[in-house]
Design an enzyme around this catalytic site. Structure first.
Site, PDB file in Angstrom:
ATOM      1  N   SER A  87      23.580  48.261  -0.974  1.00 51.01           N
ATOM      2  CA  SER A  87      23.786  47.831  -2.272  1.00 51.01           C
ATOM      3  C   SER A  87      23.037  48.415  -3.540  1.00 51.01           C
ATOM      4  CB  SER A  87      23.561  46.234  -2.422  1.00 51.01           C
ATOM      5  OG  SER A  87      23.770  45.653  -3.520  1.00 51.01           O
ATOM      6  N   TYR A 141      27.308  48.797  -8.646  1.00 49.23           N
ATOM      7  CA  TYR A 141      27.501  47.963  -9.644  1.00 49.23           C
ATOM      8  C   TYR A 141      27.465  49.128 -11.248  1.00 49.23           C
ATOM      9  CZ  TYR A 141      26.915  43.518  -7.135  1.00 49.23           C
ATOM     10  OH  TYR A 141      27.078  42.643  -6.474  1.00 49.23           O
ATOM     11  N   THR A 194      32.210  48.546  -7.053  1.00 47.05           N
ATOM     12  CA  THR A 194      32.448  46.719  -6.871  1.00 47.05           C
ATOM     13  C   THR A 194      32.903  46.510  -8.385  1.00 47.05           C
ATOM     14  OG1 THR A 194      30.911  46.461  -5.094  1.00 47.05           O
ATOM     15  CG2 THR A 194      31.465  44.819  -6.415  1.00 47.05           C
ATOM     16  N   LYS A 214      35.855  48.089  -4.220  1.00 49.43           N
ATOM     17  CA  LYS A 214      35.748  46.554  -3.614  1.00 49.43           C
ATOM     18  C   LYS A 214      35.801  45.323  -4.312  1.00 49.43           C
ATOM     19  CE  LYS A 214      32.063  44.409  -0.417  1.00 49.43           C
ATOM     20  NZ  LYS A 214      31.907  43.106  -1.478  1.00 49.43           N
ATOM     21  N   HIS A 272      34.328  38.725  -2.587  1.00 52.13           N
ATOM     22  CA  HIS A 272      32.716  38.574  -2.724  1.00 52.13           C
ATOM     23  C   HIS A 272      32.166  37.725  -1.884  1.00 52.13           C
ATOM     24  CE1 HIS A 272      29.547  41.151  -5.216  1.00 52.13           C
ATOM     25  NE2 HIS A 272      28.903  40.146  -4.619  1.00 52.13           N
ATOM     26  N   ARG A 297      31.420  34.320  -3.381  1.00 58.24           N
ATOM     27  CA  ARG A 297      30.461  33.965  -4.246  1.00 58.24           C
ATOM     28  C   ARG A 297      30.524  34.174  -5.761  1.00 58.24           C
ATOM     29  NH1 ARG A 297      25.577  34.345  -0.958  1.00 58.24           N
ATOM     30  NH2 ARG A 297      24.281  35.399  -2.535  1.00 58.24           N
ATOM     31  N   THR A 315      34.792  39.158   4.128  1.00 61.23           N
ATOM     32  CA  THR A 315      34.779  37.792   3.415  1.00 61.23           C
ATOM     33  C   THR A 315      35.465  36.790   4.817  1.00 61.23           C
ATOM     34  OG1 THR A 315      35.074  38.135   1.248  1.00 61.23           O
ATOM     35  CG2 THR A 315      35.451  35.873   1.966  1.00 61.23           C
ATOM     36  N   MET A 340      33.403  36.134  11.218  1.00 58.52           N
ATOM     37  CA  MET A 340      32.507  35.417  12.016  1.00 58.52           C
ATOM     38  C   MET A 340      32.363  35.716  13.692  1.00 58.52           C
ATOM     39  SD  MET A 340      29.743  34.165  10.276  1.00 58.52           S
ATOM     40  CE  MET A 340      29.187  32.538  11.099  1.00 58.52           C
TER      41      MET A 340
END
Length: 417
Positions: free
Chosen positions: A136, A160, A186, A276, A300, A303, A332, A335
């Site tokens: 990131s 960003y 992003t 993204k 995101h 978030r 997103t 799991m």
């Protein structure tokens, strides 16, 4: 009548095999984790509440995150029987290179806050597993140090667009010079989402000590020892640009970003360019027409905009419109390896894991990330075998039914090409 006899010692010894004790506490607790949820539970025990909640939480009522996870639970697999799949091939070609598994590590900010090994652990584990790692802009390990941690693997960089554009342009050049092969532009963070857990915890970057944080830290001395005896927490790739951590964070969110910025970055970046944060079909079409190599359907991780579209629900529509022309990826709510298999079956070329990776990191550093990848790998392989498919290419939409909970009252008109 059952014939009784005295137990025979040799037979008893065959039945009673005592497990060799594991003296390494970290390995013992990680070996006991059988699911990502198990890793999350370990992470919660070992990490101060503010840092854990920063990872675990989402925006406002956290509806987007809950719905994304529910969407993966609300699927029904349709397996083929009498289709031998003794050995499965989980590898795939993605954005000009190979990945041993159909997922990579998503970009996460403040990663060394969760556990001091941070992005170094993630990049090293990804390289060892043969999957991509994404750094990131707000990472706490520099571009160059991530390359050193994963010198022969695939490194991607998430960008960003900063208010001071030259900062972002400099990061693009550094990532290219370091051999990163994909840039992830992003677009879903023009302003910061309202992450209420952080506000309620009095969370700040860098962390500030209060009576509450001290009390919460008492049973977790190892976290504070690591935090206080390692290099300070900072945006490592931005450390030379000046400004405090808070000022850099504010400058990373810019509501004026536009297609003009995308065009500039496309000209600057020599590798594959992915956008993204795509959340509707018309934007997906427009971005592909603008010449990007791929898109990531993402809100995101829940978030940013709460009640945003669920990427997994959006996936089939986007694949129908642009799947032949570009690489469609998704994140997103993932799991379980079965979530990844379902995404590939519905047309995703690749998936990204964020929280699942961070739970492993918090549970056990580099070894914890290795465990995350191993758990997901096992779940992917087992699901594929039970479906009767030997390779990812054999997965088709017919293998998955999306069960409905959230049904629009009236479907909006969608304008495409």
């Amino acid at each position: 009548m059952v014939t009784r006899q005295l137990p025979k010692v040799p037979e008893l010894l065959e039945l009673m095999q005592f497990k060799k004790p594991e003296w390494d506490g970290r390995k013992r607790r990680l070996d006991a984790a059988l699911t990502i949820a198990d890793l999350r539970a370990i992470a919660q025990r070992r990490t101060p509440k503010a840092a854990f909640d920063y990872t675990d939480g989402a925006a406002e009522g956290e509806l987007s995150l809950a719905r994304a996870r529910q969407a993966f639970e609300d699927i029904e697999f349709l397996p083929d029987v009498l289709r031998p799949a003794e050995h499965v091939d989980t590898s795939t070609e993605i954005l000009g290179g190979r990945s041993a598994l159909p997922f990579g590590i998503a970009p996460t900010g403040f990663t060394r806050l969760m556990q001091t090994e941070g992005e170094t652990a993630g990049a090293g584990a990804a390289g060892a597993a043969g999957i991509p790692f994404t750094l990131s802009t707000l990472g706490t390990t520099s571009i160059e140090d991530v390359k050193a941690a994963n010198p022969h693997g695939r490194n991607w960089f998430q960008l960003y667009i900063m208010r001071e554009r030259e900062i972002s342009y400099g990061l693009v050049k550094r990532a290219a010079d370091a051999g990163f092969d994909t840039l992830m532009f992003t677009v879903d963070a023009p302003v910061a989402g309202a992450r209420l857990r952080d506000k309620r915890n009095g969370f700040s970057i860098p962390p500030q000590l209060t009576l509450g944080t001290i009390v919460n830290a008492i049973p977790r001395p190892w976290w504070w020892y690591d935090f206080l005896t390692t290099p300070k927490l900072e945006f490592a790739s931005l450390s030379s640009t000046g400004g405090t951590v808070g000022e850099l964070l504010n400058s990373a969110m810019d509501p004026t970003i536009s297609y003009e910025d995308l065009a500039v970055i496309r000209d600057l970046w020599p590798g594959r360019l992915v956008v993204k944060g795509v959340q509707n079909v018309p934007d997906a079409v427009r971005l592909i027409d603008a010449g990007v190599d791929g898109i990531v359907l993402s809100n995101h991780g829940g978030r940013q905009l709460d009640r945003a579209p669920v990427p997994f629900h959006l996936l089939p529509q986007v694949v129908r419109e642009v799947g032949k022309d570009a690489t469609v990826m998704i994140d997103t709510g993932i799991m379980n390896g079965a979530d990844i298999v379902a995404s590939v079956a519905l047309g995703a070329k690749f998936t990204l894991i964020g929280r699942a990776y961070l739970y492993g990191l918090m549970a056990g550093g580099r070894q914890g990330v290795d465990r995350t990848i191993a758990i997901l790998r096992d779940e992917i392989e087992r699901t594929m075998k039970l479906l009767g498919v030997s390779s990812l290419a054999e997965l088709e939409p017919r293998h998955v039914t999306q069960l409905q909970r959230l049904v629009p009252v009236m479907a909006p008109e969608v304008t495409t090409r």
